[in-house]
Design a protein around this motif. Structure first.
Motif, PDB file in Angstrom:
ATOM      1  N   GLU A  84      45.089  22.663  34.081  1.00 16.17           N
ATOM      2  CA  GLU A  84      43.753  22.856  34.668  1.00 16.17           C
ATOM      3  C   GLU A  84      43.782  23.897  35.781  1.00 16.17           C
ATOM      4  OE1 GLU A  84      40.851  21.805  33.418  1.00 16.17           O
ATOM      5  OE2 GLU A  84      42.162  21.054  31.816  1.00 16.17           O
ATOM      6  N   ASP A  85      44.820  23.872  36.614  1.00 19.74           N
ATOM      7  CA  ASP A  85      44.945  24.862  37.693  1.00 19.74           C
ATOM      8  C   ASP A  85      45.135  26.269  37.129  1.00 19.74           C
ATOM      9  OD1 ASP A  85      44.651  22.818  39.534  1.00 19.74           O
ATOM     10  OD2 ASP A  85      46.767  22.751  40.093  1.00 19.74           O
ATOM     11  N   LYS A  87      44.057  27.309  34.178  1.00 18.67           N
ATOM     12  CA  LYS A  87      42.771  27.702  33.579  1.00 18.67           C
ATOM     13  C   LYS A  87      41.824  28.284  34.619  1.00 18.67           C
ATOM     14  CE  LYS A  87      42.310  24.370  29.774  1.00 18.67           C
ATOM     15  NZ  LYS A  87      41.472  23.206  29.358  1.00 18.67           N
ATOM     16  N   ALA A  88      41.936  27.844  35.852  1.00 18.75           N
ATOM     17  CA  ALA A  88      41.044  28.295  36.920  1.00 18.75           C
ATOM     18  C   ALA A  88      41.366  29.710  37.406  1.00 18.75           C
ATOM     19  CB  ALA A  88      41.108  27.314  38.090  1.00 18.75           C
TER      20      ALA A  88
END
Length: 148
Positions: A84-85, A87-88
Motif C-alpha cells: 500500500e505504501d 502504491k502511494a
C-alpha cells in the motif's frame, strides 16, 4: 466469461493492441465478421474486465527518462502495508509479489538519474522493508502492452 476467450476475441484484442483507435468496421473487415459482432464482443470483453482501453504514454516524450527495478525483502507481517505504501508513490509504476529471496519487485520511473536516489530513500524509509536491491535501467529496448 471467466478469462475464457476464443480466437475472435484474441483477434479483436490484437487489433486494438496495435491500434487502440481502430474502428469496429475496420476490425470487422480484418476478422471477416460483422461490425455488430465486433461491437458485441468488445462490450463483453470490457464488461468482463478482460480488455481495458487506455491511452499509453511514451515516458520519454513527457520527460521520464530514468528508471530502476527494485527487489525488496519484506517482513511478511508487513507485506500488505508495504504494498500500500509503494502504491502511494507516484514514481512506482509496477509492483509484484515474487518467490525467492525477495518478496516484492517494483519498477520506478523518474525524470532523471538524479531523481533515482530520492526515490530509493523514500522506498528505503517504508516500515517493514528489510533489504533493498536496486537495478538501474540503462536502456529500454522493448516495452509493450501486447499479450496476445
Amino acid at each position: 466469461m471467466n478469462g475464457q476467450i476464443d480466437d475472435l476475441d484474441r483477434g479483436i484484442i490484437k487489433c486494438l493492441s496495435s491500434d487502440g483507435r481502430m474502428s469496429f468496421t475496420e476490425i470487422a473487415t480484418q476478422l471477416n465478421v460483422t461490425e455488430k459482432t465486433i461491437r458485441s464482443r468488445y462490450k463483453n470483453l470490457i464488461d468482463h474486465e478482460i480488455l481495458q482501453v487506455v491511452g499509453v504514454v511514451n515516458p520519454t516524450a513527457i520527460g521520464v527518462k530514468a528508471g530502476a527495478i527494485i527487489e525488496l525483502k519484506v517482513e511478511l507481517v508487513s507485506l500488505e502495508k508495504v504494498i500500500e505504501d509503494l502504491k502511494a508513490l507516484r514514481e512506482v509504476r509496477f509492483i509484484t509479489t515474487t518467490s525467492g529471496k525477495y518478496q516484492l519487485i517494483t519498477q520506478i520511473a523518474v525524470p532523471a538519474q538524479d531523481d533515482l536516489s530520492t526515490s530509493f530513500k523514500r522506498i528505503r524509509n517504508i516500515q517493514g522493508i528489510v533489504e533493498m536491491n536496486s537495478i538501474i535501467q540503462l536502456q529500454v529496448y522493448k516495452n509493450t502492452f501486447q499479450y496476445i
